[in-house]
Design an enzyme around this catalytic site. Structure first.
Site, PDB file in Angstrom:
ATOM      1  N   HIS A   1       1.998   1.875  -3.199  1.00  0.00           N
ATOM      2  CA  HIS A   1       1.432   3.060  -3.829  1.00  0.00           C
ATOM      3  C   HIS A   1       2.560   4.021  -4.210  1.00  0.00           C
ATOM      4  O   HIS A   1       3.610   4.059  -3.562  1.00  0.00           O
ATOM      5  CB  HIS A   1       0.450   3.740  -2.875  1.00  0.00           C
TER       6      HIS A   1
ATOM      7  N   CYS B   1      -6.015   3.002  -5.123  1.00  0.00           N
ATOM      8  CA  CYS B   1      -4.730   2.318  -5.265  1.00  0.00           C
ATOM      9  C   CYS B   1      -4.166   1.828  -3.933  1.00  0.00           C
ATOM     10  O   CYS B   1      -3.888   0.640  -3.758  1.00  0.00           O
ATOM     11  CB  CYS B   1      -3.720   3.248  -5.919  1.00  0.00           C
TER      12      CYS B   1
END
Length: 371
Positions: free
Chosen positions: A216, A162
């Site tokens: 994130h 991610c």
């Protein structure tokens, strides 16, 4: 080892952070210290200010330096400060050039600036109708959006995680440049002066707001926006134990009984975004709406699982040697003999996992359509 005057050391360190190299002047004689005085000092200071505010394209300057190094440019025969001055001028830097650019910009007639709706979708691969990644994918809204714009069919992630892949999109830097390879570091710890995509719009007169997963999780960047809608928690299945592999809290999939779209975090995100978009605004907008699904765990309302009856689910085509050229950790992760995929096969969970992923993609598509 480079020997720099104390006046230049801070600038040099910042430049090294930007370019992911040993710095500008590592290829020629740096043994003689050159005091920063007069015009040279002002150029260094202006250059640092431009890097901090985003007026200087740091990567453009880095490319020029590398091209000069490769061609053994006469520029590199000069002292460090003279070389910096030459290259800074070549790309239009310095106070006089900046003043000219500002004057030219002031003379241009103003025109309406477009609003920008930025929609990252977490862990979505090519299982869209328009990309034909899986024959059973149901994504009418993604397909409709693709038909209205430009579709990139070979846009690959820079990293299979991610944080680094998102930071590449948001900063224009590869993991090999930023040093961010996994999900455990903040981008500003590695690139303190970096200007993010939403921050660039913020600096240029836009009202910048966001919600959901843009950066994130847990690493939202306050400097990049005016306001943010924090993603609420998703509901959990009432039936336990949760279906999945039992290896990690994320590796599970199960329909949510008695819940609908508005109960989901992404559904609440769309409701917030719709209210924001329907208000009157006195500035152009940059709105980031970050969908979390189809990130694991694959829990969405049951109606999306019902679109893909388990007995009809088609497993994706795999190649025997498909992962042979991957690094060691990636091979372990994807192998049918070890790792998570091996566990899915051993526990007869491959089809349920594919069903869960297809269901979450269909859910994300529905939220995109609402937005």
């Amino acid at each position: 080892t480079l020997y720099l005057s104390s006046a230049a050391s801070d600038v040099y360190k910042r430049q090294a952070q930007y370019f992911g190299t040993k710095g500008f002047f590592s290829t020629y004689d740096a043994r003689l210290d050159e005091p920063l005085t007069g015009e040279l000092k002002s150029v260094w200071e202006e250059g640092l200010s431009a890097l901090r505010t985003g007026r200087l394209d740091a990567m453009a300057l880095a490319r020029k330096v590398r091209q000069a190094e490769a061609a053994d440019s006469p520029t590199l025969k000069q002292t460090r400060g003279q070389a910096m001055l030459s290259m800074w001028r070549e790309i239009g830097g310095g106070k006089s050039a900046s003043a000219k650019n500002r004057s030219a910009a002031a003379q241009k007639p103003s025109k309406p600036q477009p609003n920008v709706l930025f929609i990252p979708v977490d862990d979505l691969n090519d299982w869209l109708g328009v990309l034909q990644g899986h024959p059973q994918a149901k994504t009418p809204n993604f397909d409709r959006l693709a038909q209205r714009g430009t579709l990139f069919t070979r846009a690959y992630c820079t990293a299979p995680a991610c944080n680094p892949s998102r930071k590449s999109v948001l900063t224009g830097t590869r993991p090999s440049t930023s040093g961010l390879y996994y999900s455990n570091k903040r981008i500003r710890d590695l690139l303190p002066g970096v200007v993010t995509l939403p921050e660039h719009f913020k600096r240029n007169g836009y009202r910048v707001e966001g919600g959901g997963k843009i950066f994130h999780s847990g690493m939202n960047d306050r400097q990049s926006r005016h306001a943010y809608f924090d993603r609420p928690k998703d509901p959990e299945p009432r039936k336990k134990p949760h279906v999945g592999l039992g290896l990690h809290q994320f590796w599970r999939w199960q329909p949510l009984e008695h819940f609908d779209d508005d109960d989901m975090a992404d559904g609440k995100l769309v409701n917030w975004a719709a209210k924001f978009l329907n208000r009157d605004h006195d500035k152009p907008l940059f709105l980031g709406v970050g969908f979390y699904r189809p990130h694991m765990p694959w829990h969405v309302p049951k109606k999306y699982f019902d679109l893909f009856p388990l007995e009809d689910v088609q497993l994706p085509t795999t190649k025997a040697n498909d992962i042979d050229d991957l690094p060691g950790y990636s091979r372990w992760l994807a192998s049918e003999r070890t790792g998570f995929h091996a566990a899915a096969i051993k526990q007869n969970q491959w089809k349920p996992a594919v069903q869960g992923y297809l269901a979450c993609i269909a859910f994300a598509d529905a939220q995109l359509g609402r937005l």
